[in-house]
Design an enzyme around this catalytic site. Structure first.
Site, mmCIF file in Angstrom:
data_model
loop_
_atom_site.group_PDB
_atom_site.id
_atom_site.type_symbol
_atom_site.label_atom_id
_atom_site.label_comp_id
_atom_site.label_asym_id
_atom_site.label_seq_id
_atom_site.Cartn_x
_atom_site.Cartn_y
_atom_site.Cartn_z
ATOM 1 N N HIS A 55 1.026 4.007 -9.196
ATOM 2 C CA HIS A 55 0.052 3.919 -10.287
ATOM 3 C C HIS A 55 0.071 5.223 -11.075
ATOM 4 O O HIS A 55 0.739 6.178 -10.700
ATOM 5 C CB HIS A 55 -1.344 3.585 -9.768
ATOM 6 C CG HIS A 55 -1.969 4.633 -8.901
ATOM 7 N ND1 HIS A 55 -1.518 4.927 -7.623
ATOM 8 C CD2 HIS A 55 -3.025 5.476 -9.114
ATOM 9 C CE1 HIS A 55 -2.267 5.881 -7.089
ATOM 10 N NE2 HIS A 55 -3.190 6.234 -7.987
ATOM 11 N N HIS A 57 -2.031 7.719 -11.915
ATOM 12 C CA HIS A 57 -2.802 8.949 -11.737
ATOM 13 C C HIS A 57 -1.899 10.166 -11.553
ATOM 14 O O HIS A 57 -0.850 10.088 -10.914
ATOM 15 C CB HIS A 57 -3.771 8.808 -10.566
ATOM 16 C CG HIS A 57 -4.947 7.942 -10.883
ATOM 17 N ND1 HIS A 57 -5.778 7.428 -9.922
ATOM 18 C CD2 HIS A 57 -5.440 7.496 -12.082
ATOM 19 C CE1 HIS A 57 -6.731 6.706 -10.502
ATOM 20 N NE2 HIS A 57 -6.544 6.733 -11.808
ATOM 21 N N ASP A 59 -1.930 12.851 -9.801
ATOM 22 C CA ASP A 59 -1.533 13.350 -8.486
ATOM 23 C C ASP A 59 -0.464 12.474 -7.827
ATOM 24 O O ASP A 59 -0.010 12.767 -6.718
ATOM 25 C CB ASP A 59 -2.746 13.523 -7.570
ATOM 26 C CG ASP A 59 -3.447 12.215 -7.251
ATOM 27 O OD1 ASP A 59 -3.532 11.347 -8.139
ATOM 28 O OD2 ASP A 59 -3.931 12.051 -6.111
ATOM 29 N N HIS A 60 -0.039 11.433 -8.541
ATOM 30 C CA HIS A 60 1.066 10.584 -8.070
ATOM 31 C C HIS A 60 2.276 10.646 -8.999
ATOM 32 O O HIS A 60 3.352 10.184 -8.620
ATOM 33 C CB HIS A 60 0.596 9.132 -7.957
ATOM 34 C CG HIS A 60 -0.466 8.934 -6.924
ATOM 35 N ND1 HIS A 60 -0.247 8.299 -5.730
ATOM 36 C CD2 HIS A 60 -1.767 9.320 -6.908
ATOM 37 C CE1 HIS A 60 -1.367 8.288 -5.020
ATOM 38 N NE2 HIS A 60 -2.297 8.915 -5.723
ATOM 39 N N HIS A 114 -7.907 -0.152 -7.735
ATOM 40 C CA HIS A 114 -8.029 1.299 -7.922
ATOM 41 C C HIS A 114 -7.667 1.636 -9.371
ATOM 42 O O HIS A 114 -8.385 2.376 -10.048
ATOM 43 C CB HIS A 114 -7.116 2.016 -6.940
ATOM 44 C CG HIS A 114 -7.115 3.505 -7.075
ATOM 45 N ND1 HIS A 114 -8.202 4.293 -6.763
ATOM 46 C CD2 HIS A 114 -6.138 4.362 -7.480
ATOM 47 C CE1 HIS A 114 -7.916 5.565 -6.981
ATOM 48 N NE2 HIS A 114 -6.662 5.628 -7.407
ATOM 49 N N ASP A 131 -3.064 4.274 -3.484
ATOM 50 C CA ASP A 131 -4.485 4.498 -3.229
ATOM 51 C C ASP A 131 -5.270 3.199 -3.093
ATOM 52 O O ASP A 131 -6.479 3.174 -3.313
ATOM 53 C CB ASP A 131 -5.098 5.330 -4.366
ATOM 54 C CG ASP A 131 -4.654 6.785 -4.344
ATOM 55 O OD1 ASP A 131 -3.963 7.182 -3.389
ATOM 56 O OD2 ASP A 131 -4.992 7.515 -5.300
ATOM 57 N N HIS A 169 -3.214 9.657 0.920
ATOM 58 C CA HIS A 169 -4.226 10.703 1.122
ATOM 59 C C HIS A 169 -4.629 10.754 2.589
ATOM 60 O O HIS A 169 -4.656 9.734 3.282
ATOM 61 C CB HIS A 169 -5.475 10.451 0.268
ATOM 62 C CG HIS A 169 -5.265 10.688 -1.191
ATOM 63 N ND1 HIS A 169 -5.280 11.947 -1.752
ATOM 64 C CD2 HIS A 169 -5.005 9.825 -2.198
ATOM 65 C CE1 HIS A 169 -5.065 11.840 -3.065
ATOM 66 N NE2 HIS A 169 -4.892 10.570 -3.344
#
Length: 259
Positions: A55, A57, A59-60, A114, A131, A169
């Site tokens: 996805h 975001h 941090d990915h 998410h 996530d 995570h």
């Protein structure tokens, strides 16, 4: 045979390197940061063959550009309905990702919630779910919906119990705390918490875990359990009529009272 290497990033992220017994090549899953990935690949003398994104975001996805600078020409797979910079292969439900150098293949699952276009990669008895599902928990809803996320988790719950889940995570211990709010008398939670602390104290991750672990301890996959229904109705102050309703009560409760 699949082998998976964890690359810790930021404070609690895991970037995954999918490889095999030869460990010459690897696919990189959700590289939020390029530097630890590059260092791990160089340390192991491995070459990346693909980047797999679940996805949008940051941090990915934040490490994609620098990985492409270090390793030009890498294909970047990602969800067709989300914007991912540098994505070259847009994916949706049922499509296949074949990693020829590794002799491995994965099926794409649409798992929105998410985020609206979130996908997961399933194959080799392993699920790379970003996530969507966490150890003893699930992701927050951002630009998806609670209904979408519940349905996605129900789809994941249809996979075999022995499936290894690679989320991104290290949230398991914290999530067990909330699960105890929901089911204080669930003995499996105490057993899992002890196991998690033993892993963490020895410098290991609580991820991956089996889907079977989640069936026993994850309240968001246990919306059919009488004790979970009673707790949801207590929190909501009303009757709950569907598993999706129970799920929504629990997720909102966690968002507002626990996190």
């Amino acid at each position: 045979m699949i082998q998976v290497i964890s690359v810790p990033a930021f404070t609690d992220n895991y970037i995954w390197l999918i490889t095999n017994e030869q460990r010459q090549f690897a696919a990189v899953v959700d590289p939020g940061d390029a530097q630890p990935v590059i260092e791990e690949l160089q340390r192991r003398n491995m070459s990346p063959v693909a980047i797999l994104i679940t996805h949008h975001h940051r941090d990915h996805t934040g490490g994609i550009e620098k990985l492409l600078e270090a390793y030009p020409g890498l294909p970047v797979y990602g969800p067709a309905s989300e914007y991912i910079a540098h994505m070259t292969r847009a994916l949706g439900e049922g499509q296949q990702v074949v990693l020829e150098e590794l002799g491995l293949s994965f099926t794409v699952m649409d798992v929105p919630g998410h985020t609206a276009g979130h996908i997961a990669y399933y194959g080799e008895d392993s699920l790379f779910c970003g996530d969507t599902l966490f150890g003893c928990g699930c992701g927050r809803v951002f630009d998806g919906t609670l209904g979408d996320l519940h349905q996605s988790l129900q789809r994941i719950a249809q996979l075999p119990a022995e499936t290894l889940v690679y989320c991104t995570h290290e949230y398991t211990v914290d999530n067990i705390g909330f699960a105890k709010w929901v089911e204080p008398d669930n003995a499996a939670l105490a057993v899992r918490l002890q196991s998690c602390w033993e892993l963490l104290d020895s410098g290991r991750a609580t991820v991956p875990f089996t889907l079977g672990d989640e069936f026993d301890t994850n309240p968001f996959l246990r919306t059919h359990i009488p004790e979970v229904i009673v707790k949801a109705e207590e929190i909501a102050g009303r009757e709950t009529h569907t598993p999706a309703d129970i799920f929504a009560v629990l997720r909102i409760w966690k968002d507002t009272e626990y996190d």
